[in-house]
Every structure is written in C-alpha cells, then in structure tokens.
Design a protein around this motif. Structure first.
Motif, PDB file in Angstrom:
ATOM      1  N   GLU A 109       1.339   7.018  -6.669  1.00 57.97           N
ATOM      2  CA  GLU A 109       0.234   7.911  -7.006  1.00 57.97           C
ATOM      3  C   GLU A 109       0.563   9.357  -6.650  1.00 57.97           C
ATOM      4  O   GLU A 109       0.213  10.299  -7.402  1.00 57.97           O
ATOM      5  CB  GLU A 109      -1.032   7.462  -6.278  1.00 57.97           C
ATOM      6  CG  GLU A 109      -1.601   6.145  -6.794  1.00 57.97           C
ATOM      7  CD  GLU A 109      -2.818   5.704  -6.012  1.00 57.97           C
ATOM      8  OE1 GLU A 109      -3.133   6.340  -4.977  1.00 57.97           O
ATOM      9  OE2 GLU A 109      -3.471   4.724  -6.431  1.00 57.97           O
ATOM     10  N   LYS A 110       1.236   9.565  -5.542  1.00 59.63           N
ATOM     11  CA  LYS A 110       1.616  10.921  -5.151  1.00 59.63           C
ATOM     12  C   LYS A 110       2.618  11.512  -6.143  1.00 59.63           C
ATOM     13  O   LYS A 110       2.516  12.697  -6.535  1.00 59.63           O
ATOM     14  CB  LYS A 110       2.216  10.885  -3.743  1.00 59.63           C
ATOM     15  CG  LYS A 110       2.609  12.257  -3.224  1.00 59.63           C
ATOM     16  CD  LYS A 110       3.175  12.154  -1.821  1.00 59.63           C
ATOM     17  CE  LYS A 110       3.632  13.525  -1.330  1.00 59.63           C
ATOM     18  NZ  LYS A 110       4.234  13.422   0.047  1.00 59.63           N
ATOM     19  N   GLY A 111       3.605  10.686  -6.551  1.00 60.90           N
ATOM     20  CA  GLY A 111       4.578  11.172  -7.532  1.00 60.90           C
ATOM     21  C   GLY A 111       3.930  11.512  -8.847  1.00 60.90           C
ATOM     22  O   GLY A 111       4.265  12.553  -9.475  1.00 60.90           O
ATOM     23  N   GLU A 112       2.995  10.683  -9.292  1.00 56.59           N
ATOM     24  CA  GLU A 112       2.298  10.963 -10.544  1.00 56.59           C
ATOM     25  C   GLU A 112       1.491  12.241 -10.440  1.00 56.59           C
ATOM     26  O   GLU A 112       1.434  13.040 -11.404  1.00 56.59           O
ATOM     27  CB  GLU A 112       1.393   9.786 -10.901  1.00 56.59           C
ATOM     28  CG  GLU A 112       2.149   8.514 -11.270  1.00 56.59           C
ATOM     29  CD  GLU A 112       1.224   7.325 -11.448  1.00 56.59           C
ATOM     30  OE1 GLU A 112       0.008   7.478 -11.145  1.00 56.59           O
ATOM     31  OE2 GLU A 112       1.693   6.255 -11.881  1.00 56.59           O
ATOM     32  N   ALA A 113       0.872  12.467  -9.294  1.00 56.68           N
ATOM     33  CA  ALA A 113       0.074  13.694  -9.119  1.00 56.68           C
ATOM     34  C   ALA A 113       0.965  14.924  -9.136  1.00 56.68           C
ATOM     35  O   ALA A 113       0.622  15.961  -9.739  1.00 56.68           O
ATOM     36  CB  ALA A 113      -0.698  13.617  -7.808  1.00 56.68           C
ATOM     37  N   LEU A 114       2.142  14.859  -8.492  1.00 56.82           N
ATOM     38  CA  LEU A 114       3.063  15.996  -8.490  1.00 56.82           C
ATOM     39  C   LEU A 114       3.601  16.274  -9.896  1.00 56.82           C
ATOM     40  O   LEU A 114       3.726  17.451 -10.307  1.00 56.82           O
ATOM     41  CB  LEU A 114       4.217  15.728  -7.514  1.00 56.82           C
ATOM     42  CG  LEU A 114       3.836  15.714  -6.028  1.00 56.82           C
ATOM     43  CD1 LEU A 114       5.022  15.289  -5.173  1.00 56.82           C
ATOM     44  CD2 LEU A 114       3.323  17.093  -5.594  1.00 56.82           C
ATOM     45  N   ASP A 115       3.934  15.215 -10.612  1.00 55.71           N
ATOM     46  CA  ASP A 115       4.418  15.403 -11.991  1.00 55.71           C
ATOM     47  C   ASP A 115       3.347  16.054 -12.865  1.00 55.71           C
ATOM     48  O   ASP A 115       3.638  16.923 -13.695  1.00 55.71           O
ATOM     49  CB  ASP A 115       4.825  14.054 -12.598  1.00 55.71           C
ATOM     50  CG  ASP A 115       6.064  13.480 -11.927  1.00 55.71           C
ATOM     51  OD1 ASP A 115       6.813  14.268 -11.293  1.00 55.71           O
ATOM     52  OD2 ASP A 115       6.298  12.261 -12.029  1.00 55.71           O
ATOM     53  N   ASN A 161      -4.290  17.245  -2.019  1.00 57.00           N
ATOM     54  CA  ASN A 161      -4.823  17.040  -0.667  1.00 57.00           C
ATOM     55  C   ASN A 161      -5.905  15.953  -0.649  1.00 57.00           C
ATOM     56  O   ASN A 161      -5.970  15.154   0.282  1.00 57.00           O
ATOM     57  CB  ASN A 161      -5.398  18.353  -0.132  1.00 57.00           C
ATOM     58  CG  ASN A 161      -4.308  19.362   0.199  1.00 57.00           C
ATOM     59  OD1 ASN A 161      -3.161  18.980   0.457  1.00 57.00           O
ATOM     60  ND2 ASN A 161      -4.660  20.649   0.179  1.00 57.00           N
ATOM     61  N   GLN A 162      -6.733  15.949  -1.672  1.00 56.43           N
ATOM     62  CA  GLN A 162      -7.748  14.890  -1.767  1.00 56.43           C
ATOM     63  C   GLN A 162      -7.105  13.507  -1.903  1.00 56.43           C
ATOM     64  O   GLN A 162      -7.567  12.532  -1.303  1.00 56.43           O
ATOM     65  CB  GLN A 162      -8.671  15.168  -2.952  1.00 56.43           C
ATOM     66  CG  GLN A 162      -9.601  16.354  -2.760  1.00 56.43           C
ATOM     67  CD  GLN A 162     -10.456  16.622  -3.980  1.00 56.43           C
ATOM     68  OE1 GLN A 162     -10.348  15.928  -4.997  1.00 56.43           O
ATOM     69  NE2 GLN A 162     -11.311  17.641  -3.890  1.00 56.43           N
ATOM     70  N   LEU A 163      -6.024  13.477  -2.697  1.00 60.22           N
ATOM     71  CA  LEU A 163      -5.317  12.204  -2.855  1.00 60.22           C
ATOM     72  C   LEU A 163      -4.699  11.752  -1.532  1.00 60.22           C
ATOM     73  O   LEU A 163      -4.801  10.578  -1.148  1.00 60.22           O
ATOM     74  CB  LEU A 163      -4.230  12.349  -3.928  1.00 60.22           C
ATOM     75  CG  LEU A 163      -3.391  11.090  -4.206  1.00 60.22           C
ATOM     76  CD1 LEU A 163      -4.264   9.976  -4.766  1.00 60.22           C
ATOM     77  CD2 LEU A 163      -2.235  11.404  -5.145  1.00 60.22           C
ATOM     78  N   LEU A 164      -4.077  12.697  -0.811  1.00 67.62           N
ATOM     79  CA  LEU A 164      -3.475  12.360   0.488  1.00 67.62           C
ATOM     80  C   LEU A 164      -4.534  11.936   1.500  1.00 67.62           C
ATOM     81  O   LEU A 164      -4.318  11.027   2.308  1.00 67.62           O
ATOM     82  CB  LEU A 164      -2.672  13.554   1.014  1.00 67.62           C
ATOM     83  CG  LEU A 164      -1.443  13.953   0.180  1.00 67.62           C
ATOM     84  CD1 LEU A 164      -0.766  15.178   0.786  1.00 67.62           C
ATOM     85  CD2 LEU A 164      -0.453  12.789   0.076  1.00 67.62           C
ATOM     86  N   GLN A 211       0.832  -1.207   0.000  1.00 67.57           N
ATOM     87  CA  GLN A 211       0.000   0.000   0.000  1.00 67.57           C
ATOM     88  C   GLN A 211       0.866   1.255   0.000  1.00 67.57           C
ATOM     89  O   GLN A 211       0.572   2.224  -0.711  1.00 67.57           O
ATOM     90  CB  GLN A 211      -0.919   0.003   1.224  1.00 67.57           C
ATOM     91  CG  GLN A 211      -1.912   1.139   1.243  1.00 67.57           C
ATOM     92  CD  GLN A 211      -2.699   1.187   2.528  1.00 67.57           C
ATOM     93  OE1 GLN A 211      -2.149   1.491   3.588  1.00 67.57           O
ATOM     94  NE2 GLN A 211      -3.999   0.879   2.435  1.00 67.57           N
ATOM     95  N   GLN A 212       1.930   1.258   0.791  1.00 67.32           N
ATOM     96  CA  GLN A 212       2.818   2.413   0.833  1.00 67.32           C
ATOM     97  C   GLN A 212       3.450   2.674  -0.540  1.00 67.32           C
ATOM     98  O   GLN A 212       3.563   3.828  -0.977  1.00 67.32           O
ATOM     99  CB  GLN A 212       3.905   2.195   1.880  1.00 67.32           C
ATOM    100  CG  GLN A 212       3.400   2.287   3.310  1.00 67.32           C
ATOM    101  CD  GLN A 212       4.492   1.983   4.328  1.00 67.32           C
ATOM    102  OE1 GLN A 212       5.545   1.430   3.977  1.00 67.32           O
ATOM    103  NE2 GLN A 212       4.241   2.336   5.579  1.00 67.32           N
ATOM    104  N   ALA A 213       3.866   1.604  -1.221  1.00 66.88           N
ATOM    105  CA  ALA A 213       4.459   1.767  -2.554  1.00 66.88           C
ATOM    106  C   ALA A 213       3.452   2.360  -3.527  1.00 66.88           C
ATOM    107  O   ALA A 213       3.783   3.258  -4.335  1.00 66.88           O
ATOM    108  CB  ALA A 213       4.971   0.412  -3.057  1.00 66.88           C
TER     109      ALA A 213
END
Length: 292
Positions: free
Chosen positions: A107-113, A178-181, A100-102
């Motif tokens: 997903e966080k990296g993709e959102a930032l990119d 923020n929604q993703l987090l 889950q952490q991976a």
C-alpha cells in the motif's frame, strides 16, 4: 519385599507346627511345655505382625515411588501439550505479522507511485484567465506591444500559480501518505493487542489446566495415604480382636509351681511314682520356662 513375604510364609508354617505341638502337650496335661509352646507361637505371631506392618510400609513406599513416576510423566505430558500450543500460537502470530507487513509495504508503494505519476489539470485564477483574454484581444487588434506586456505579466502570474499548485499537490500527497502510515501504525497496534490478548487467554487456560492437574494428583496422593492408613488400621484391629478373644490368663512362677505341685499330689494320690521323677520337679519346670 519378597524376602519379607518369604519369611512370613515360613513363620506361618512354624506357627502351625508349634500350635500342633502345643495341643499335644495340652492333651498330655503337660501344661508347662504347652505354655512354652504358646509363648513361642505368640512370639512368632508378633514377628509375623511386625513383618506384615513392614510389608505394608514397603508396599506404601513402592506405591509412592510409582506415584512420583506418574506425577513426573503427567508433568512431562502437560509441558509438551502446552509447549505445542504456545508454539502454534507463536507461528500463527508471526504469519499474521508478516502478512500485515507485506500489505503495508504494498500500500505504501502504491501511494508513492501515485504521488509521482499523478497529474492534475491546473485551475488558474480568474485574474490570470482575464489577462490571457486581454492578451488575445490586444493581439487581434494588432496592438502587439501592449499584448506583449500583458503576456509577460500573465506568464509571471501563471508561473507563480503553477508553483503554488505544485506545492499544494505535494502537501496533499504527503498528507495522504501520512494518513496511510498512521493507519498502518494503528493496525499494527491493534494486531499486537489482539495477539497479546490471545496469548493471555492461552496462559490462563494453561494455569487453570495446571491447577486441575495438581488437584487431581493431590487427591490421588491423599487417597493413597488414606488407603495405606486404612490397611494398617485393619491389620492392627484384626490382631487386637484375635488377641482379645484368645488372650490366656497371665502365668506367674507361683502358678506354674502350684500347677506342678498339683500334678505331683495327683500322682501320689493315685499311687504313681511321678513325684520322685526329676522331670516333674518344680525347679526343672521353672528352669525350662525361663530357658524358653
């Protein structure tokens, strides 16, 4: 316990021999010596009975020691079984958490990119578009001074609108992140709750299994004690029946003296000389019985 069995075997052989001697005295009408042998035999039987009770007690003690060994082995097997079960649960839970952490990091990296590379076509206001049309019309009319003034005004307005659109775009991207987090936080909480629930079910199963094992062992121990009490009761009951069936009348010194005098009178009546023989005197008979 082997020594007790050997002594019981030796006493039983002596009982057979003493019983044979008692019957010989009985046939010879030597009841004093027959009584002495009977008492000796009874003493040996009492000794055998005590030894048999001791043997049962020793056997019961050994059975209890063996039972405690079995209990210890059962507990070790129980602990090993559930140690493996909880370790398996821990490893599976850890694997799910890492997975889950991976996924969350990806997903966080993709959102930032996406936030950094995303390009949106500007949507200018109608007022700005109107200024740009007027600017173009004035330039075509060769009214350049007026066109320059409209252009400067339009450039300032465009700069302000682009700044507002950039801020809006950044805020939207921040809101999406923020929604993703928040989604990731809920997923972590849900996974944690699911793993805790699974662990509680596992703990309850272990407690139920322990109670079943403890009940089985208690039943086995009670059955062991019941079997011992049953054996003791059977041994005592069998001895009581035998004693009741073969219990001779109690013999007192007066009865022994009367028996000796009766034999002496019988010998006199038949012309025998036994009454003057020292072996037939009452005092000797009583002394023999007391010595026995």
């Amino acid at each position: 316990m082997r020594e007790v069995e050997d002594e019981v075997f030796r006493l039983e052989e002596q009982i057979v021999t003493t019983q044979h001697e008692m019957h010989e005295f009985e046939v010879a009408h030597d009841y004093v010596n027959a009584e002495r042998k009977r008492q000796e035999m009874q003493a040996m039987k009492d000794r055998v009975h005590r030894l048999e009770l001791k043997s049962l007690r020793l056997q019961h003690d050994q059975d209890l020691r063996d039972f405690r060994v079995v209990v210890s082995e059962q507990k070790e097997l129980f602990d090993d079984k559930w140690r493996v079960a909880f370790e398996d649960h821990r490893m599976k839970a850890q694997a799910l958490i890492v997975k889950q952490q991976a996924r969350h990091e990806r997903e966080k990296g993709e959102a930032l990119d996406m936030l950094e590379t995303s390009v949106r076509t500007p949507r200018f206001s109608a007022q700005l578009l109107s200024l740009r049309k007027r600017e173009t019309w004035l330039a075509k009319q060769q009214r350049y001074i007026e066109a320059q003034a409209v252009k400067e005004k339009g450039d300032q307005m465009e700069k302000e609108e682009l700044s507002r659109m950039s801020a809006t775009l950044k805020q939207e991207g921040k809101n999406q992140l923020n929604q993703l987090l928040l989604k990731h936080t809920k997923e972590k909480s849900a996974l944690r709750d699911r793993l805790l629930a699974t662990k509680r079910v596992l703990e309850q199963s272990r407690n139920d299994d322990y109670e079943r094992m403890r009940t089985r062992l208690k039943i086995a121990e009670a059955e062991l004690n019941r079997e011992h009490a049953k054996n003791v009761h059977a041994l005592v009951g069998a001895r009581s029946k035998v004693e009741h069936a073969h219990q001779p009348p109690s013999v007192t010194e007066e009865m022994l003296e009367a028996a000796v005098n009766g034999r002496k009178r019988a010998a006199i009546g038949h012309g025998a000389q036994l009454s003057h023989h020292p072996r037939n005197s009452p005092g000797r008979a009583l002394r023999q019985l007391r010595q026995s």
